[in-house]
Design an enzyme around this catalytic site. Structure first.
Site, mmCIF file in Angstrom:
data_model
loop_
_atom_site.group_PDB
_atom_site.id
_atom_site.type_symbol
_atom_site.label_atom_id
_atom_site.label_comp_id
_atom_site.label_asym_id
_atom_site.label_seq_id
_atom_site.Cartn_x
_atom_site.Cartn_y
_atom_site.Cartn_z
ATOM 1 N N GLY A 165 0.822 -1.207 0.000
ATOM 2 C CA GLY A 165 0.000 0.000 0.000
ATOM 3 C C GLY A 165 0.854 1.254 0.000
ATOM 4 N N ASP A 166 0.202 2.399 -0.237
ATOM 5 C CA ASP A 166 0.857 3.715 -0.257
ATOM 6 C C ASP A 166 1.965 3.817 -1.296
ATOM 7 O OD1 ASP A 166 -0.796 4.422 1.867
ATOM 8 O OD2 ASP A 166 0.652 3.746 3.355
ATOM 9 N N LYS A 188 -0.658 5.001 -5.788
ATOM 10 C CA LYS A 188 -1.744 4.660 -6.724
ATOM 11 C C LYS A 188 -2.561 5.886 -7.102
ATOM 12 C CE LYS A 188 -3.164 1.831 -3.552
ATOM 13 N NZ LYS A 188 -2.032 1.800 -2.627
ATOM 14 N N ASP A 204 12.631 10.386 -7.021
ATOM 15 C CA ASP A 204 13.295 11.569 -6.451
ATOM 16 C C ASP A 204 13.622 11.339 -4.975
ATOM 17 O OD1 ASP A 204 10.449 11.511 -6.215
ATOM 18 O OD2 ASP A 204 10.492 13.527 -5.361
ATOM 19 N N GLN A 231 -4.964 -0.273 -1.037
ATOM 20 C CA GLN A 231 -4.002 -1.159 -0.357
ATOM 21 C C GLN A 231 -2.999 -1.743 -1.372
ATOM 22 O OE1 GLN A 231 -7.654 -1.791 0.636
ATOM 23 N NE2 GLN A 231 -7.116 -0.011 1.810
ATOM 24 N N ARG A 255 0.660 7.141 11.454
ATOM 25 C CA ARG A 255 1.716 6.275 12.007
ATOM 26 C C ARG A 255 2.963 6.321 11.131
ATOM 27 N NH1 ARG A 255 -1.292 0.606 12.257
ATOM 28 N NH2 ARG A 255 -2.243 1.461 10.395
ATOM 29 N N THR A 303 -6.184 0.024 10.589
ATOM 30 C CA THR A 303 -6.415 1.471 10.575
ATOM 31 C C THR A 303 -7.560 1.845 11.519
ATOM 32 O OG1 THR A 303 -7.971 1.302 8.724
ATOM 33 C CG2 THR A 303 -5.646 1.668 8.165
ATOM 34 N N GLY A 350 -5.820 5.827 1.865
ATOM 35 C CA GLY A 350 -5.543 7.257 1.836
ATOM 36 C C GLY A 350 -4.744 7.513 0.576
ATOM 37 N N HIS A 351 -5.375 8.130 -0.414
ATOM 38 C CA HIS A 351 -4.714 8.359 -1.695
ATOM 39 C C HIS A 351 -4.475 9.861 -1.853
ATOM 40 C CE1 HIS A 351 -6.449 4.332 -3.400
ATOM 41 N NE2 HIS A 351 -5.713 4.175 -2.317
HETATM 42 P P1 GDP Z 1 -1.523 5.501 -2.393
HETATM 43 O O1 GDP Z 1 -2.258 5.089 -1.171
HETATM 44 O O2 GDP Z 1 -0.939 4.339 -3.128
HETATM 45 O O3 GDP Z 1 -2.337 6.368 -3.302
HETATM 46 O O4 GDP Z 1 -0.280 6.347 -1.900
HETATM 47 P P2 GDP Z 1 -0.295 7.493 -0.761
HETATM 48 O O5 GDP Z 1 -0.925 8.697 -1.324
HETATM 49 O O6 GDP Z 1 -0.830 6.966 0.517
HETATM 50 O O7 GDP Z 1 1.249 7.651 -0.510
HETATM 51 C C1 GDP Z 1 2.091 8.040 -1.523
HETATM 52 C C2 GDP Z 1 2.756 9.356 -1.124
HETATM 53 O O8 GDP Z 1 3.840 9.571 -2.004
HETATM 54 C C3 GDP Z 1 1.843 10.563 -1.279
HETATM 55 O O9 GDP Z 1 2.182 11.494 -0.296
HETATM 56 C C4 GDP Z 1 2.183 11.083 -2.663
HETATM 57 O O10 GDP Z 1 1.977 12.470 -2.807
HETATM 58 C C5 GDP Z 1 3.647 10.782 -2.720
HETATM 59 N N1 GDP Z 1 4.175 10.513 -4.065
HETATM 60 C C6 GDP Z 1 3.663 9.717 -5.032
HETATM 61 N N2 GDP Z 1 4.506 9.649 -6.083
HETATM 62 C C7 GDP Z 1 5.569 10.406 -5.767
HETATM 63 C C8 GDP Z 1 6.814 10.703 -6.426
HETATM 64 O O11 GDP Z 1 7.103 10.230 -7.525
HETATM 65 N N3 GDP Z 1 7.674 11.535 -5.751
HETATM 66 C C9 GDP Z 1 7.397 12.054 -4.515
HETATM 67 N N4 GDP Z 1 8.285 12.844 -3.944
HETATM 68 N N5 GDP Z 1 6.260 11.776 -3.881
HETATM 69 C C10 GDP Z 1 5.363 10.953 -4.485
HETATM 70 P P1 IMO Z 2 -3.787 2.654 0.566
HETATM 71 O O1 IMO Z 2 -4.944 2.422 -0.358
HETATM 72 C C1 IMO Z 2 -1.149 1.043 3.643
HETATM 73 C C2 IMO Z 2 -2.930 -1.836 6.422
HETATM 74 C C3 IMO Z 2 -3.054 -1.431 7.877
HETATM 75 C C4 IMO Z 2 -2.907 -2.778 8.543
HETATM 76 C C5 IMO Z 2 -3.634 -3.721 7.604
HETATM 77 C C6 IMO Z 2 -5.069 -4.021 8.006
HETATM 78 O O2 IMO Z 2 -3.651 4.059 1.026
HETATM 79 O O3 IMO Z 2 -2.536 2.074 -0.001
HETATM 80 P P2 IMO Z 2 -7.317 -2.605 7.910
HETATM 81 O O4 IMO Z 2 -7.687 -1.295 8.540
HETATM 82 O O5 IMO Z 2 -7.410 -2.615 6.423
HETATM 83 O O6 IMO Z 2 -8.034 -3.778 8.532
HETATM 84 O O7 IMO Z 2 -5.755 -2.820 8.292
HETATM 85 O O8 IMO Z 2 -3.635 -3.068 6.327
HETATM 86 N N1 IMO Z 2 -3.544 -0.906 5.461
HETATM 87 C C7 IMO Z 2 -2.855 -0.085 4.664
HETATM 88 N N2 IMO Z 2 -1.527 0.166 4.586
HETATM 89 N N3 IMO Z 2 -1.990 1.647 2.781
HETATM 90 C C8 IMO Z 2 -3.314 1.384 2.824
HETATM 91 O O9 IMO Z 2 -4.176 1.846 1.893
HETATM 92 C C9 IMO Z 2 -3.803 0.522 3.821
HETATM 93 N N4 IMO Z 2 -5.031 0.069 4.158
HETATM 94 C C10 IMO Z 2 -4.851 -0.805 5.149
HETATM 95 O O10 IMO Z 2 -2.044 -0.520 8.238
HETATM 96 O O11 IMO Z 2 -1.557 -3.159 8.555
HETATM 97 MG MG MG Z 3 -2.229 5.485 0.896
#
Ligand code: GDP
Ligand code: IMO
Ligand code: MG
Length: 427
Positions: A12-13, A16, A332, A223, A302, A128, A40-41
């Site tokens: 995750g994170d 996307k 970067d 995720q 966290r 979460t 959280g996107h």
């Molecule tokens: P998601 O859950 O997969 O949509 O990812 P999140 O938004 O939770 O976490 C990705 C983080 O990385 C966010 O704060 C984005 O703004 C940041 N991000 C994504 N791509 C890039 C990149 O190429 N460079 C930098 N510096 N930040 C990025």
């Molecule tokens: P995005 O879409 C990162 C993790 C939680 C925990 C496990 C189970 O932003 O990538 P839950 O609340 O789903 O029962 O928690 O999954 N988790 C994530 N980690 N990015 C997420 O979403 C997540 N959604 C759940 O931290 O380990």
């Molecule tokens: Mg996220």
């Protein structure tokens, strides 16, 4: 019939949201197929920051229908807040559609999520806390509520009575918690139904209509692969199917609608919550990545655990989700180190292992085998052509391609919509 899935290939994170936002400009419809407001996107577009939870990131590219599919679990209070949030930023949510079959997160799901985690103590999952697991559990136990139920007052009130009685027994007698009020939940949820009713429909019909017209459909995962209920690091997973295979069930289309699968990968690895992590760094390099990348959860704040890129995971994701291209984020952020490491395999009892094992016991004993590579400078955010990237960064991308056999189509060099090196058209 171009159907493109954008999903997370790690924990995750991966970024996307930002790639979906970019590609939404070329799509005709954007659909979320699983997960809930545990996601959280983050997207930076039109000079603003958006943090989206349940609404597809395509909402920012106004005008095209965005759908919350039946595979998503919906916390109506949180969704209503999110609608207000995007509209306050000047983005219309008029074209947001909600599946009548999507399951509803109820207050007791959140309570049980917290109580269950507390009871597990050191063995907790690190959820979460949004009630995701208990909501999906009720779905499979066949005692959940669907969005369509919120529109049928009589039926809803009767069923809530029976279900809540059972939940309150569980909360009070097993966990020693406080019972929840029937009247409060009934009133709140009927009110949510009234507020959302114009958006609640059989979205599979709307989607099928687009499929028949050969429109471009973007499926947004939440995720990541290793949080998948079946293929993740069980039980340290979420309760849905973030893998590309989750699309058909989570949306109500045949699997052939998916024509391409874009696996989003962070150029290093992060994980929030508990569970195994073979390439985790506990040293100053891990701290440096966390601080430089502000690697703190969007939903819970966290600190994210950080480590080197793991190609065993990527090869696993390629196999299980049929990835046709990668989108690589945060090149970067990984810049500025003299050298960087990539895990090319695991060593287990003196042998090289190339597959990601199911057993947590085995995973805890895997030793990462690294290839050390030349680093690159970090001021690459203005670069838009692959050939202009520093040599170390180019080599890094080529190694991923060679080791996985999959092209890297998009490279993030900053969080902004345009801060992206495009190497292949996705639609
Ligand atoms: P998601 O859950 O997969 O949509 O990812 P999140 O938004 O939770 O976490 C990705 C983080 O990385 C966010 O704060 C984005 O703004 C940041 N991000 C994504 N791509 C890039 C990149 O190429 N460079 C930098 N510096 N930040 C990025
Ligand atoms: P995005 O879409 C990162 C993790 C939680 C925990 C496990 C189970 O932003 O990538 P839950 O609340 O789903 O029962 O928690 O999954 N988790 C994530 N980690 N990015 C997420 O979403 C997540 N959604 C759940 O931290 O380990
Ligand atoms: Mg996220």
């Amino acid at each position: 019939m171009p159907g493109l899935v954008v999903f997370g290939s790690q924990w995750g994170d991966e970024g996307k949201g930002r790639f979906v936002d970019y590609l939404a400009g070329q799509a005709d419809m954007v659909i979320r197929y699983q997960g809930g407001n545990n996601a959280g996107h983050t997207v930076y577009a039109n000079g603003q920051e958006f943090k989206l939870r349940t609404i597809p990131s395509g909402i920012i590219s106004e005008g095209k229908p965005c759908v919350i599919g039946n595979g998503v679990v919906i916390d109506p209070a949180s969704l209503l807040k999110e609608i207000e949030y995007v509209e306050a930023k000047g983005v219309s949510a008029a074209n947001l559609h909600i599946s009548d079959r999507a399951h509803v997160i109820m207050p007791y799901h959140k309570v049980l999520d917290a109580l269950s985690e507390a009871r597990l103590g050191d063995a907790k999952i690190g959820t979460t806390g949004n009630g995701i697991g208990p909501c999906y559990a009720d779905k499979t136990s066949r005692c959940g509520f669907r969005m369509c139920d919120l529109l049928e007052e009589d039926r809803f009130s009767k069923k809530l009575k029976v279900v809540l009685e059972g939940k309150n027994e569980l909360i009070t007698k097993i966990y020693g918690g406080k019972p929840l009020s029937y009247d409060e939940i009934l009133n709140d949820y009927l009110e949510y139904g009234r507020k959302l009713k114009d958006r609640i429909e059989d979205t599979s019909l709307l989607i099928y209509d687009y499929v028949k017209q050969n429109k471009k459909i973007l499926f947004e995962g939440a995720q990541g692969m290793l949080l998948d209920l079946d293929y993740g690091t069980y039980p340290f997973v979420t309760s849905s199917h973030p893998t590309a295979g989750g699309v058909a069930c989570g949306v109500g289309v045949g699997p052939q609608v998916v024509t391409d699968v874009l696996g989003v990968v962070k150029s290093y690895t992060t994980r929030v919550g508990e569970g195994p992590f073979v390439t985790e760094l506990f040293d100053e390099i891990g701290d440096a990545i966390r601080n430089k990348g502000h690697e703190f959860g969007t939903v819970t704040g966290r600190p994210r655990r950080c480590g080197w890129l793991d190609l065993v995971i990527l090869r696993f994701a390629v196999r299980v989700s049929g990835i046709t291209a990668f989108a690589l984020s945060r090149m970067d952020t990984l810049g500025g180190f003299d050298t960087v490491k990539v895990c090319v395999g695991y060593e287990y009892k003196g042998k090289m292992i190339d597959n990601y094992p199911a057993s947590l016991e085995m995973l805890s004993k895997m030793k990462p085998v690294y290839k050390e590579m030349q680093g690159w400078r970090d001021d690459i955010s203005e670069i838009r052509n692959f050939e202009d990237l520093p040599q170390g960064a180019q080599e890094y991308v080529k190694l991923i391609e060679e080791e996985t056999g999959i092209p890297v189509a998009m490279i993030g060099v900053g969080p902004g919509r345009e801060q992206c090196v495009m190497r292949k058209t996705m639609f």
